[in-house]
Every structure is written in C-alpha cells, then in structure tokens.
Design an enzyme around this catalytic site. Structure first.
Site, short mmCIF file in Angstrom:
data_model
loop_
_atom_site.label_atom_id
_atom_site.label_comp_id
_atom_site.label_asym_id
_atom_site.label_seq_id
_atom_site.Cartn_x
_atom_site.Cartn_y
_atom_site.Cartn_z
N ALA A 66 36.71 34.37 34.49
CA ALA A 66 36.17 33.34 33.61
C ALA A 66 34.92 33.87 32.92
O ALA A 66 34.38 34.92 33.29
CB ALA A 66 35.86 32.09 34.41
N GLY A 105 39.73 33.85 37.44
CA GLY A 105 40.56 33.04 36.55
C GLY A 105 41.70 33.81 35.93
O GLY A 105 42.75 33.24 35.61
N GLU A 108 44.35 33.73 38.53
CA GLU A 108 44.84 32.36 38.64
C GLU A 108 45.79 32.02 37.49
O GLU A 108 46.82 31.37 37.69
CB GLU A 108 43.66 31.38 38.69
CG GLU A 108 42.90 31.44 40.00
CD GLU A 108 41.70 30.52 40.03
OE1 GLU A 108 41.66 29.60 40.85
OE2 GLU A 108 40.77 30.73 39.21
N GLU A 128 35.49 34.93 43.63
CA GLU A 128 34.56 33.81 43.43
C GLU A 128 33.60 33.59 44.60
O GLU A 128 32.48 33.11 44.42
CB GLU A 128 35.34 32.52 43.17
CG GLU A 128 36.00 32.44 41.81
CD GLU A 128 37.39 33.07 41.78
OE1 GLU A 128 38.08 32.92 40.76
OE2 GLU A 128 37.77 33.74 42.78
#
Length: 691
Positions: A66, A105, A108, A128
């Site tokens: 991200a 991300g 994901e 994370e």
C-alpha cells in the site's frame, strides 16, 4: 492499446486482456493505481473478445504494498477491499503475474485474483506486523484459507517474504513461469479457459481449515513468536484476526479484520513503528552529500585485532563474499580468534541459518596473519584493538606507512576522538570511525563517524558498505561516545546513583525491561563483563563496580556480578551485593529512601533525551530520527516506542523539561536542561515532527 490512466494500460493478446500497471518506483497501491486497476478490469470484462485477464506490472517489481503516505487519511477512489471485490467478482478469470516482490496489499490483491503465476525469483509476503499493523485487506482471512492456520500465522508474524518456489509448494502460486512472464501468463490464461477451470475464489473456500485445531495453532504461535512479540499490541490482535478465518464466516472475519486494523492504525505503537520505518530510510540519506557522490571500490578488507569485535566484524565481510586479512600480534590470539569465528559459523549452520557449505566458503575467504605489512593492498582497513588512545594512535601511525594510497582507514572505537586518531597520519581525509556493536556479526547498527577532515567519498563509501553487509548505517559526528554511548553514559550515571540512593540493581533493571528494553543497565554490565577497562593495580574500591571486580564478581562469565548466576547463567538477586550497596551508601553519607518506579524511569530516560538534545544542537547527529535509529538498532530500544526522541515527543517535550527542572533543583547540575530542549518547548515544537 488503451490508456486507462497514468498508471494502467490495457491491450489484448489474443483472447487474453493484459492489464499493465506502472506506478514507480515500487508500484504502490496509491489512488491512481487502484483507479487504473478497477477501470481496466471493468473494461476487459465488458469486452466480448476477451476470455481472461492478466494483471502484470512494469518496472522491477509487482505491487510492493500500500501507499504508506495514505495511512490515516480519508480514502479517495476505490479502497483496496473494494478493488478486491471487483477483481474477485469479475465474470472472467483474473490471473496475477508476479515478479520482484508482492508484499502487503500487493499480495492481498493477488490473493483476490482467481489464479497466480510467478517468476522463480519473485518473493511474496505480508510485512504489516513490522508497522504495528495486521494485513487489513483480507490477508488474515484469505491466506489461512489457502495455506492453513499454522503457515499463515508464521508468515504474518515474521513478516518475512517467501520465495516463489516455497509459495508454489504452499499453494499460494499456481504456476512458476519458465520464461518471459507476460508470455507465460498469457499462455497460462489460455490454458485456464481451454480447460474450463473454475474461477477460484479463496473467500468461498473453507475446506483447508475444516480440520484445524485452532487453539493448538494459537498456542504454538505463542510459543514460537510470543517472546519476540512481547509488548506489541499487534500480537494478540493478529492472533485473533487470523484465528477468525477458522472461527467465522468470511464476511464476518473481514469485518473484524477491518476493525482491528483501524484500532491498530490509530494506536501509538503503530504510529511509532511507521515513524521508525521512515526514520530508517532517512538515515541512509546525508543532506550535505549528493546522492550521486562517487564511492571507492572495496573488494578487500583488512582487520587489526582478532578478538571478539575484530572477529565479529570480519564475519560481516566474509558473509558478504569479501576477502578479509585479519592480523593479530600473537599466534595464540590469532588461532583463538579465527577458531571462534568458525565455531560461530558452524553454530549458524546447525540452526539452519546458513548452509553447511557456507561455513567453508566464508572461512576460505579469510587470511590470518601476524604481520601488519600483509594489509598493504587492502582497500579498507579496520582497527579493532584495545580501547586506548595510545594503542590506536600507534596502529594508525604504522598503517600510514603500510596502506596503499586511497585505502580507507577506519577505527572501531566506541568513544575516542577520531580526529586525534586521524592526526597521526598524513592522510586524515581517508580516516573515519566505523563503530560496530557487539556482537558485531549480529547487531544491525553501524555508527559511521565522520571526522573533521574525512573526505566525502569516504563517507559515501562507508554508508554504502554498511548497507552491503546488512547493517543500518547512521552518520554521526565526533564527540566522546558519539551518539549511542554518549546517551548511554547519561543513563548509566543515574543508574549508579539510584542504587546508592535507595533502589536495588534488579529494581532498576525491572523498570527498564517493563518499559520494553531487553535488559537493564546492570544486566547489561554483567553480560559485557564488569572488568572491561578495570585494572586491579589502579582500582581504589571507590565504586560498587570496582568493589565487585576486586571480589572477583566480574559478571556472567565469572558466575557473579551485580547478580548471582547458576550454571545456566540464570540470574537472581544477590544478598551480598545488597549488603555491599547499603554499606557504600552509608560510607558516602547517603540516606537511603524508597524510590518509585516512576522516578526510576524518569531518572534513566529523561537525561538520555536531554543528552540527545545536546547532540542535535552540536550537530553530532543530523536528525532526531537518526538518534532513534541508533537506539533501536544498537541498544534494543522497543520499536513500538519509536526511539528516545520520538518518545519525548509522545509524552511532550514540556513534560521532559518540567521534570528536568524539578530534578535540577533537587539534585543539581546533572539535570540542567539542554538549550535545545528549552527552545523547542518555548517555540511549541517537538524533536521529530512526527507527533
């Protein structure tokens, strides 16, 4: 080819649409990329000629996570979760084509695709936890459904990426690309359509978790990761979120994951850990040195001293494939030092950290010597001799006549003046400090000490070399103790005063370990050895440390120091030491009193912050964040507290100043506030700008 937006293009390769993403430098999932992916998927889904969609990235990596700059801000454009719903609900199979890294991300999103193909060199992970967070876009729900609770817990708690081959074995990757990734991905997409494979939606799969013993998996994770994660808010929250994959329906698990992510994101610990992430990156940048500053070639290294530090330093270079010549004065010292190095490598091989063949490979790069003249052709020479100025000056004067022109001459001194050492040579521009931390082959920190005359290219070389050997290099200036040890001295001064005023060593240590440090000052002293720098002939028994050494209580190595130790080096409070301390207090005329944990913490931490303010004001550290990076990587400061200067900002510089003034009034000049601390409070600022 269709230009979707600045970050995405779409073109057809036969019946396969290829959605190409480009958001340099690491294709972070910022708004423009999310919008490009959503529009590209929708356009391809609406194209009657398209039967499958490949999502691939330009540049050196797939989506590496991200956009951290968007954390805590209102989301614009589709959220990552909304984007995943678009991908997963697409009526045509979506294949993620992975290269470089697929992290956070990025992974994901790949898990929300129906299939995944990767080049063998790709690496996948969910890091994370290192930012005080959990995966917040389905990682805690899709990954366990795919690979099981135990594997998912390990991947999420370590935060370490796995290679494509491992990911393929686990089932995260469906195929490994044998050649060009785009061509292989298009071929794979065609196979999926031709074979009529179903569109696999991980969110709808529960079979992998059906037989899982959730409580057993959680307890195993506690046993494996609990000690390392002690004090981290994210640990228990991550356990809950991952276990929910087995306990709850997907939608409910996702909802709770989102709540936990938001709680952690708003918390002080994640803010501190995200600050440290940025601070570590900033430490690699030297404001007064151009990014393209040329560096000197370092393909060979010489080290003077084969003791604990010299041997550990050598291992860093040997492990990086750089040949080392190590010099000692006596054969027995050289043999002992190189033997310890081999033993350390063999221990790493037994633990599975390196391959057995790596032991001989590393040791094969080592050339032991008893003659300093053998360093004549070395590109970098590091002195790791006894911490005494006369010894170091003598070595550098000799090196000046031995080392080739352009060689970098470095001292591993912990405290001494680099400029004084450099002055013994005719080439002070080639001299600097490289302060490794013990054990040097393990600890991440490297203080790069820039002298008054150190050449810019020498500094640039040292900073680059630090990264090359896996260190976190921080540039500091010349003063007694540089950054870390200078601040440590302020803490140690107060610790020694506290035990005479009323606290016991184990009480002082407990306050710091409760705060999150791995050990307190007296535990650290026992581990290092109380006789470091102590001399029986000159000892006057004027301090507790001197009295302990005179009584042959020299720390863990002798079975006794501030603590008593059993045969497994387990520590326990010592009645003898308590008696010794009380007698010393009485002899010094100090009336002992009850000291609260709060006072102990303030007396230990606030003078460190005050010293840090002086260090900043003097320009010894370039940034407050550099001080924090030093303390996190060299002294075990808990990352979830962000470092001493960040901690000062968290509680408020005004609180520190008020307490320092109160302590100065009660206890004297040791607590005189630093001018910078006063100015910061008067101007309403803080040290780091991050709070």
């Amino acid at each position: 080819m269709i230009l979707i937006n600045d970050a995405a293009t779409l073109d057809n390769d036969g019946a396969t649409a290829v959605l190409t993403l480009h958001n340099p430098p690491v294709n972070a999932l910022s708004r423009v990329l999310r919008e490009g992916i959503a529009a590209g998927i929708e356009a391809a889904a609406a194209d009657g000629a398209v039967e499958a969609i490949v999502m691939i990235c330009e540049g050196r990596t797939f989506i590496a996570g991200a956009d951290i700059k968007e954390f805590g801000k209102p989301i614009e454009g589709p959220s990552l979760r909304e984007l995943e719903d678009i991908v997963e609900s697409c009526p045509k199979p979506v294949i993620a084509a992975l290269h470089g890294t697929a992290l956070g991300g990025g992974l994901e999103l790949a898990l929300a695709c129906h299939y995944r193909i990767a080049v063998p060199s790709a690496r996948l992970g969910l890091p994370e936890i290192k930012l005080g967070l959990i995966p917040g876009a389905g990682g805690t729900q899709r990954l366990p459904r795919m690979i099981g609770l135990k594997r998912a817990l390990d991947m999420i708690f370590t935060g370490a990426p796995v290679g494509a081959a491992t990911a393929h074995t686990l089932g995260i990757i469906d195929e490994l690309a044998a050649g060009d990734l785009r061509a292989e991905a298009v071929r794979f997409a065609s196979d999926i359509v031709r074979e009529g494979r179903p569109q696999r939606k991980i969110s709808e799969e529960d079979g992998r978790l059906a037989g899982e013993d959730v409580e057993a998996a959680i307890e195993e994770a506690r046993a494996t990761h609990g000690r390392k994660m002690k004090g981290f808010d994210s640990f228990e929250k991550a356990l809950e979120a991952i276990a929910n994959a087995a306990r709850l329906p997907f939608a409910e698990g996702m909802a709770r994951e989102g709540e936990i992510f938001a709680e952690l994101l708003a918390g002080a610990q994640s803010k501190a850990q995200r600050y440290v992430f940025g601070a570590t990156r900033a430490a690699a940048k030297v404001p007064d040195m151009a990014a393209d500053t040329p560096t000197r070639s370092v393909t060979t290294v010489g080290i003077i001293g084969a003791g604990t530090m010299g041997g550990g330093i050598a291992m860093n270079f040997l492990s990086a494939g750089i040949p080392v010549t190590i010099v000692e004065a006596k054969p027995e010292a050289l043999e002992r030092g190189t033997g310890i190095m081999r033993t350390n490598y063999e221990a790493s091989a037994k633990r599975g950290r390196i391959r057995p063949e790596d032991v001989d490979r590393a040791m094969g790069l080592l050339s032991p010597s008893l003659d300093m003249a053998d360093l004549a052709d070395r590109d970098l020479i590091i002195e790791a001799a006894f911490e005494e100025m006369a010894v170091k000056k003598d070595i550098f004067a000799r090196l000046d006549g031995i080392a080739k022109a352009g060689a970098i001459l470095a001292s591993n001194t912990s405290y001494l003046d680099i400029d004084d050492i450099a002055a013994t040579t005719k080439r002070p521009e080639d001299v600097l400090g490289l302060h490794f931390f013990s054990p040097a082959n393990v600890m991440k920190l490297l203080e790069v000490v820039r002298g008054e005359k150190t050449a810019t290219d020498v500094v640039a070389t040292a900073m680059k070399l630090g990264r090359d050997i896996g260190k976190t290099a921080v540039l500091v200036g010349v003063c007694h103790g540089f950054v870390g040890n200078r601040m440590l001295s302020a803490r140690q001064r107060e610790a020694n005063k506290l035990i005479l005023e009323g606290a016991m060593p184990w009480e002082v240590d407990r306050v710091l370990t409760d705060f999150g440090l791995p050990m307190g000052p007296f535990q650290m002293a026992d581990l290092a050895g109380l006789d470091l720098g102590w001399n029986r002939e000159t000892s006057k028994g004027e301090t507790i440390r001197e009295q302990l050494c005179e009584a042959d209580r020299r720390g863990q190595k002798s079975g006794a120091g501030f603590y008593d130790y059993d045969d497994k080096r387990k520590a326990s409070p010592s009645k003898l030491v308590e008696k010794m301390i009380r007698a010393r207090s009485k002899a010094d005329g100090i009336k002992r009193r009850q000291i609260s944990d709060e006072e102990i913490l303030e007396r230990l931490i606030y003078p460190m912050i005050n010293e840090g303010a002086k260090i900043l004001d003097e320009g010894v550290a370039l940034r407050a964040s550099d001080i924090d990076v030093v303390w996190i990587n060299g002294y075990g400061w808990p990352v979830y507290r962000g470092g001493p200067m960040f901690f000062a900002d968290t509680i408020g510089p005004a609180v520190v100043l008020t307490t320092m003034r109160e302590l100065e009034e009660r206890m004297g000049a040791d607590f005189k506030p630093a001018p910078l601390l006063v100015r910061i409070v008067e101007e309403g600022r803080n040290f780091t700008g991050a709070v």
